[in-house]
Every structure is written in structure tokens, then in C-alpha cells.
Motif scaffolding. Structure first.
Motif, PDB file in Angstrom:
ATOM      1  N   ARG A 168       0.826  -1.204   0.000  1.00  0.00           N
ATOM      2  CA  ARG A 168       0.000   0.000   0.000  1.00  0.00           C
ATOM      3  C   ARG A 168       0.867   1.264   0.000  1.00  0.00           C
ATOM      4  NH1 ARG A 168      -4.757   0.784   4.311  1.00  0.00           N
ATOM      5  NH2 ARG A 168      -3.009   0.753   5.774  1.00  0.00           N
ATOM      6  N   GLN A 169       1.978   1.233   0.739  1.00  0.00           N
ATOM      7  CA  GLN A 169       2.890   2.373   0.735  1.00  0.00           C
ATOM      8  C   GLN A 169       3.425   2.646  -0.661  1.00  0.00           C
ATOM      9  OE1 GLN A 169       5.997   1.530   3.545  1.00  0.00           O
ATOM     10  NE2 GLN A 169       4.919   2.486   5.249  1.00  0.00           N
ATOM     11  N   PHE A 170       3.858   1.585  -1.337  1.00  0.00           N
ATOM     12  CA  PHE A 170       4.450   1.752  -2.665  1.00  0.00           C
ATOM     13  C   PHE A 170       3.390   2.175  -3.674  1.00  0.00           C
ATOM     14  CE2 PHE A 170       8.082  -1.492  -1.796  1.00  0.00           C
ATOM     15  CZ  PHE A 170       8.466  -0.731  -0.702  1.00  0.00           C
ATOM     16  N   ALA A 171       2.165   1.645  -3.518  1.00  0.00           N
ATOM     17  CA  ALA A 171       1.079   2.037  -4.422  1.00  0.00           C
ATOM     18  C   ALA A 171       0.810   3.530  -4.315  1.00  0.00           C
ATOM     19  CB  ALA A 171      -0.180   1.237  -4.110  1.00  0.00           C
ATOM     20  N   ALA A 172       0.915   4.060  -3.089  1.00  0.00           N
ATOM     21  CA  ALA A 172       0.741   5.508  -2.908  1.00  0.00           C
ATOM     22  C   ALA A 172       1.854   6.273  -3.620  1.00  0.00           C
ATOM     23  CB  ALA A 172       0.729   5.845  -1.418  1.00  0.00           C
ATOM     24  N   ASP A 173       3.082   5.747  -3.584  1.00  0.00           N
ATOM     25  CA  ASP A 173       4.194   6.392  -4.289  1.00  0.00           C
ATOM     26  C   ASP A 173       3.932   6.448  -5.793  1.00  0.00           C
ATOM     27  OD1 ASP A 173       5.470   6.628  -1.889  1.00  0.00           O
ATOM     28  OD2 ASP A 173       6.809   4.913  -2.196  1.00  0.00           O
ATOM     29  N   ALA A 233      -7.002   0.120  -8.118  1.00  0.00           N
ATOM     30  CA  ALA A 233      -5.741  -0.409  -8.632  1.00  0.00           C
ATOM     31  C   ALA A 233      -4.836  -0.858  -7.495  1.00  0.00           C
ATOM     32  CB  ALA A 233      -5.034   0.652  -9.476  1.00  0.00           C
ATOM     33  N   THR A 234      -4.878  -0.140  -6.369  1.00  0.00           N
ATOM     34  CA  THR A 234      -4.096  -0.532  -5.204  1.00  0.00           C
ATOM     35  C   THR A 234      -4.557  -1.894  -4.679  1.00  0.00           C
ATOM     36  OG1 THR A 234      -3.689   1.765  -4.555  1.00  0.00           O
ATOM     37  CG2 THR A 234      -3.482   0.090  -2.836  1.00  0.00           C
ATOM     38  N   GLY A 235      -5.877  -2.106  -4.634  1.00  0.00           N
ATOM     39  CA  GLY A 235      -6.414  -3.386  -4.171  1.00  0.00           C
ATOM     40  C   GLY A 235      -5.957  -4.544  -5.041  1.00  0.00           C
ATOM     41  N   TRP A 236      -6.046  -4.366  -6.369  1.00  0.00           N
ATOM     42  CA  TRP A 236      -5.600  -5.414  -7.286  1.00  0.00           C
ATOM     43  C   TRP A 236      -4.098  -5.654  -7.151  1.00  0.00           C
ATOM     44  CZ3 TRP A 236      -8.840  -8.693  -8.879  1.00  0.00           C
ATOM     45  CH2 TRP A 236     -10.121  -8.341  -9.306  1.00  0.00           C
ATOM     46  N   THR A 237      -3.328  -4.581  -7.000  1.00  0.00           N
ATOM     47  CA  THR A 237      -1.871  -4.702  -6.917  1.00  0.00           C
ATOM     48  C   THR A 237      -1.457  -5.484  -5.677  1.00  0.00           C
ATOM     49  OG1 THR A 237      -1.555  -2.614  -8.100  1.00  0.00           O
ATOM     50  CG2 THR A 237       0.306  -3.439  -6.808  1.00  0.00           C
ATOM     51  N   LEU A 264      -4.001  -4.931   6.756  1.00  0.00           N
ATOM     52  CA  LEU A 264      -4.565  -3.649   6.325  1.00  0.00           C
ATOM     53  C   LEU A 264      -5.689  -3.207   7.257  1.00  0.00           C
ATOM     54  CD1 LEU A 264      -4.763  -4.266   2.467  1.00  0.00           C
ATOM     55  CD2 LEU A 264      -3.056  -2.924   3.698  1.00  0.00           C
ATOM     56  N   LEU A 265      -6.480  -4.165   7.716  1.00  0.00           N
ATOM     57  CA  LEU A 265      -7.604  -3.840   8.602  1.00  0.00           C
ATOM     58  C   LEU A 265      -7.129  -3.196   9.900  1.00  0.00           C
ATOM     59  CD1 LEU A 265     -10.662  -4.101   9.329  1.00  0.00           C
ATOM     60  CD2 LEU A 265     -10.089  -6.324  10.320  1.00  0.00           C
ATOM     61  N   GLY A 282      -7.920 -15.908  -3.132  1.00  0.00           N
ATOM     62  CA  GLY A 282      -8.354 -15.227  -1.918  1.00  0.00           C
ATOM     63  C   GLY A 282      -7.800 -13.815  -1.777  1.00  0.00           C
ATOM     64  N   PRO A 283      -6.481 -13.618  -1.897  1.00  0.00           N
ATOM     65  CA  PRO A 283      -5.941 -12.254  -1.796  1.00  0.00           C
ATOM     66  C   PRO A 283      -6.443 -11.320  -2.889  1.00  0.00           C
ATOM     67  CG  PRO A 283      -4.213 -13.870  -1.432  1.00  0.00           C
ATOM     68  CD  PRO A 283      -5.408 -14.632  -1.915  1.00  0.00           C
ATOM     69  N   LEU A 284      -6.678 -11.852  -4.089  1.00  0.00           N
ATOM     70  CA  LEU A 284      -7.191 -11.004  -5.170  1.00  0.00           C
ATOM     71  C   LEU A 284      -8.581 -10.477  -4.828  1.00  0.00           C
ATOM     72  CD1 LEU A 284      -6.083 -13.063  -8.309  1.00  0.00           C
ATOM     73  CD2 LEU A 284      -5.113 -10.911  -7.498  1.00  0.00           C
ATOM     74  N   LEU A 285      -9.448 -11.369  -4.350  1.00  0.00           N
ATOM     75  CA  LEU A 285     -10.806 -10.956  -3.983  1.00  0.00           C
ATOM     76  C   LEU A 285     -10.787 -10.037  -2.766  1.00  0.00           C
ATOM     77  CD1 LEU A 285     -12.734 -14.337  -4.345  1.00  0.00           C
ATOM     78  CD2 LEU A 285     -12.989 -12.325  -5.790  1.00  0.00           C
ATOM     79  N   GLY A 286     -10.061 -10.451  -1.734  1.00  0.00           N
ATOM     80  CA  GLY A 286     -10.080  -9.705  -0.481  1.00  0.00           C
ATOM     81  C   GLY A 286      -9.547  -8.297  -0.616  1.00  0.00           C
ATOM     82  N   ASN A 287      -8.400  -8.140  -1.283  1.00  0.00           N
ATOM     83  CA  ASN A 287      -7.797  -6.819  -1.388  1.00  0.00           C
ATOM     84  C   ASN A 287      -8.581  -5.899  -2.315  1.00  0.00           C
ATOM     85  OD1 ASN A 287      -4.989  -6.582   0.089  1.00  0.00           O
ATOM     86  ND2 ASN A 287      -5.154  -8.683  -0.653  1.00  0.00           N
ATOM     87  N   ARG A 288      -9.211  -6.472  -3.335  1.00  0.00           N
ATOM     88  CA  ARG A 288     -10.064  -5.647  -4.191  1.00  0.00           C
ATOM     89  C   ARG A 288     -11.274  -5.149  -3.408  1.00  0.00           C
ATOM     90  NH1 ARG A 288     -12.467  -2.430  -5.749  1.00  0.00           N
ATOM     91  NH2 ARG A 288     -13.346  -1.933  -7.790  1.00  0.00           N
ATOM     92  N   LEU A 289     -11.881  -6.012  -2.598  1.00  0.00           N
ATOM     93  CA  LEU A 289     -13.029  -5.603  -1.782  1.00  0.00           C
ATOM     94  C   LEU A 289     -12.613  -4.599  -0.716  1.00  0.00           C
ATOM     95  CD1 LEU A 289     -14.950  -8.960  -1.228  1.00  0.00           C
ATOM     96  CD2 LEU A 289     -15.751  -6.953  -2.483  1.00  0.00           C
ATOM     97  N   PHE A 290     -11.434  -4.806  -0.120  1.00  0.00           N
ATOM     98  CA  PHE A 290     -10.979  -3.909   0.937  1.00  0.00           C
ATOM     99  C   PHE A 290     -10.862  -2.473   0.428  1.00  0.00           C
ATOM    100  CE2 PHE A 290      -8.035  -1.770   3.744  1.00  0.00           C
ATOM    101  CZ  PHE A 290      -8.372  -2.243   4.994  1.00  0.00           C
ATOM    102  N   ALA A 291     -10.500  -2.335  -0.845  1.00  0.00           N
ATOM    103  CA  ALA A 291     -10.379  -0.993  -1.431  1.00  0.00           C
ATOM    104  C   ALA A 291     -11.721  -0.267  -1.433  1.00  0.00           C
ATOM    105  CB  ALA A 291      -9.830  -1.092  -2.855  1.00  0.00           C
ATOM    106  N   SER A 292     -12.836  -1.041  -1.396  1.00  0.00           N
ATOM    107  CA  SER A 292     -14.168  -0.439  -1.392  1.00  0.00           C
ATOM    108  C   SER A 292     -14.766  -0.333   0.007  1.00  0.00           C
ATOM    109  CB  SER A 292     -15.113  -1.260  -2.285  1.00  0.00           C
ATOM    110  OG  SER A 292     -14.629  -1.309  -3.611  1.00  0.00           O
ATOM    111  N   GLY A 293     -14.222  -1.090   0.958  1.00  0.00           N
ATOM    112  CA  GLY A 293     -14.723  -1.042   2.325  1.00  0.00           C
ATOM    113  C   GLY A 293     -13.978  -2.031   3.192  1.00  0.00           C
TER     114      GLY A 293
END
Length: 412
Positions: free
Chosen positions: A33-38, A45-49, A246-247, A369-380
């Protein structure tokens, strides 16, 4: 059979290497997440990454574990294990450099390489099969499970020590610490680990995905349902596990843990898993039916995920710790119970293929699992928890269906 100390050495080698994995795992999504912000990526896109970053390790293990196994059948277990440990040293060191330079591409390269190197765990299992009798093989294989549990408990504690301060960027310390531990494991293997493969050793064909085994398995009542159950349950947990850091670290959430607190939380989860599996599941497994244990585990996980959602909304650390213990307890019950059901329902001559399919479905679940979870986390932040609870609801239905449809092999 080989030197009496060989099993102890393989245990120490795997354990120390997994300490390195345990150091990196809690902090990986935070680095991402830090690098995605950079890179100024959008939340989606951060969630998918981050999801791809977490999945890349499991994807490489899924692809390369069979290849390492076949290679070890030809050239021996020891050289394959040495190459894998040397790869862990290189790629964890590269991970440290990637975090120092804040380079996302290098971070992906380090995780892909570490996944390829870490896929030699299957070769460690083959080493144990070479050096144990059939009567003692189950106890031998339990060493790998113990190494995993201890690695996931103490690895985050080492990560706690590797983080220079509780706040701010954890820097390259965790990556370098993981590389150093893998280097110690490599030294142990070089000087103390003998070759286990001999002409009379059992050599099983290892395929990335054995369609013949799948066809045979699906011809047996309830096996297909149980394989799907295994996939759903692991998918639920992997979706949660990949977003937990992340949570509890989310600046927009209620917890806002420091990096050190994140490591301690993961150590708590690892300790809870070790205690429940070693102290409770083993005691009740002979007295309770596997289907009952699996169904009870599914219900427990559902309750745990709902409690986690409540804790995420309230910001109560006490509720968070209780909920995490409940989720882990449920997972500790359901996983071995489903595997035991698969073994009991299968033709003894085909159990290896069926359990290999279970491992393949687990690996696929850990990729998705990580693909689904992190994409959803980006929305909530709570969405992965609601998904996990829903998936475990499906898992509960499948467990009950699988228990009713089939019977032990040779009965009925």
C-alpha cells in the motif's frame, strides 16, 4: 533409514526458513500500500496490486512444487533443498533492497522468486517419506505442520524485533532478517543434512494437476463435494488473512496499529492456531466424527467473522482479539477434518492422488483469496469479512451435504 538426527535437521531447516516467511507476511500488504501511494495508484488499482503481490507467492508454489518434486526424484532431495534455501536467501535479501528503494517491480520479483524457492517444502515432505517407515510416517509428516505453526508464531515476533520503531516505515530490516534466517537454515542443511534418496525409496509421479486423479476422485460419491468444500473454506480464510494487516493498520479505521503491533497480532494468531490444533483438535479428533468437527468449525468461523466485522466497526481491541481467536479456532477444526474425510472416503490405493488434489484446490484458493479480499478492501474495510462469513456459510452447507452423501470406502 538414515541417521537418527536427519528428521531433526529437516525440521530445523524448514522451521528456520519459515521464520523468514513469517517475518515478511504481516508487513507485505502494508509495504504494497505504501508503494502504491508512491505510484499514485487509485484505490481499486491498489487493491488489485496488493492482491497480486500476495497471490504471486502461492501461484509460484502451485506451479513449481510438482517440478521440484520430479527433479528431486532424479537428482536427490538434498541438492533441491539446498537450491531452495539459497534462493530464499537471495530473494529475501532482494525484498529488503526493494523496500529500501521503494520499488514495486523489484518487490514483485522478490515475492515470485521466494515462491519458487519456497515450493521445495514438498521436497522436504518427500525427504521425510524417504527416512521414515510407513508406521511412523504420519508422525514424521506432522513435523512439517509443527514447523509451519511455530514459524507463523515466532516469525512475526522476529518481525517485531526487525522493525526499528513502532511507527513510520519499517524499512529493509524485516527483509534482511528473513534472509539471515534462511542463510542459517542453508548452513544447517549444507553441513548436517544427509541425502535421503536411495534406490529403494518410494518415488511418486508428481503432476501440476492430475486429471486422471480428478476423474477417479469425482467418480466416488461425496469426494467432489468435499474437494469443493476444501476450496471454499481455504478461499474464505485466505481472503481474510491477506487483508488482516490492512484492517488493523488502516489509518482510516479504528485500530491504527503500529508496525510492531501488527507483527504481535500475527504472532497471536499463529499461537492460537498452534494451541487449538495441538491441544484441542488432537484430543477430540478420536472422540468426535469428522463431519461434526468440520461443521462445528464452519459455524465457529462464521461467528468469528461476524464478530470481526463488529470489532472493525466499534474499534474495540478486546473484541478484535476474541474474534481472531474464534476464527482461528474454527479454521483449526475444519481443515484437518475435511482432509480426514477425503482420506476415509477414498480408495486406499488412490488416496495420494485425492489428497494431492486437495492440496491443489487449497493452492488455487490461496491465489484467488488475496485477489478478492484486497479488491473488496479498497471499497470497504469490512467487506472481506462479510465475504468470508458468506463463503463459510456455503462451506457449512457443503460439509453437511458431503457427510450425508457418502460413506467410508468399503462400506455401504
Amino acid at each position: 533409514m538414515h541417521r537418527p538426527g536427519s528428521l531433526l535437521i529437516i525440521f530445523l531447516t524448514v522451521f528456520i526458513d519459515l521464520l523468514g516467511f513469517g517475518i515478511v507476511l504481516p508487513l507485505l500488504p502494508l509495504y504494497g500500500r505504501q508503494f502504491a501511494a508512491d505510484y499514485s495508484l487509485s484505490p481499486a488499482a491498489t487493491g488489485w496490486t496488493i492482491g497480486l503481490l500476495m497471490s504471486s507467492f502461492s501461484a509460484m508454489q502451485f506451479l513449481f512444487a510438482p517440478w521440484w518434486g520430479r527433479l528431486s526424484d532424479r537428482i536427490g532431495r538434498r541438492p533441491v533443498l539446498l537450491v531452495g534455501l539459497a534462493g530464499s536467501v537471495v530473494f529475501y535479501f532482494l525484498f529488503g533492497i526493494a523496500t529500501l528503494w521503494r520499488n514495486m517491480t523489484l518487490l514483485f520479483v522478490s515475492r515470485i522468486g521466494a515462491g519458487i524457492a519456497g515450493a521445495t517444502i514438498s521436497t522436504a515432505q518427500a525427504y521425510i517419506a524417504d527416512t521414515t517407515s510407513k508406521e511412523s510416517r504420519t508422525k514424521g509428516m506432522a513435523l512439517i505442520g509443527a514447523a509451519f505453526g511455530l514459524g507463523f508464531t515466532f516469525g512475526p515476533l522476529f518481525g517485531y524485533l526487525a522493525v526499528p520503531s513502532g511507527t513510520g516505515d519499517p524499512g529493509a530490516g524485516p527483509g534482511y532478517a528473513a534472509a539471515a534466517l534462511s542463510f542459517v537454515a542453508l548452513g544447517l542443511a549444507i553441513f548436517l543434512l544427509p541425502e535421503s534418496l536411495s534406490p529403494e525409496s518410494e518415488r511418486a509421479a508428481r503432476r501440476a494437476f492430475d486429471f486422471a486423479s480428478l476423474r477417479d476422485a469425482l467418480a466416488t460419491p461425496s469426494i467432489g463435494v468435499l474437494l469443493l468444500t476444501n476450496f471454499i473454506c481455504v478461499l474464505s480464510f485466505a481472503n481474510f488473512e491477506s487483508t488482516m494487516a490492512l484492517l488493523i493498520k488502516d489509518e482510516a479505521g479504528h485500530f491504527r496499529f503500529t508496525f510492531q503491533q501488527v507483527c504481535l497480532t500475527f504472532a497471536y494468531v499463529g499461537l492460537a492456531l498452534t494451541v487449538v490444533q495441538g491441544g484441542i483438535v488432537r484430543r477430540v479428533s478420536g472422540r468426535m466424527a469428522e463431519a461434526t468437527m468440520a461443521a462445528g468449525g464452519a459455524v465457529t468461523e462464521i461467528v468469528g467473522f461476524l464478530l470481526l466485522g463488529r470489532a472493525a466497526l466499534s474499534g474495540s481491541i478486546a473484541e478484535l482479539l476474541v474474534a481472531l481467536a474464534v476464527v482461528v479456532a474454527g479454521f483449526a477444526f475444519i481443515t484437518p477434518s475435511v482432509n480426514s474425510l477425503l482420506s476415509r472416503r477414498s480408495d486406499p490405493t488412490k488416496q495420494g492422488g485425492v489428497l494431492g488434489l486437495a492440496q491443489s484446490t487449497s493452492a488455487l484458493a490461496r491465489i484467488l483469496g488475496p485477489l478478492l479480499g484486497n479488491r473488496l478492501f479498497a471499497s470497504g474495510a469490512e467487506l472481506p469479512l462479510w465475504l468470508a462469513a458468506g463463503l463459510m456459510g456455503v462451506g457449512l452447507v457443503l460439509v453437511l451435504a458431503g457427510a450425508r452423501r457418502g460413506h467410508d470406502y468399503g462400506e455401504g
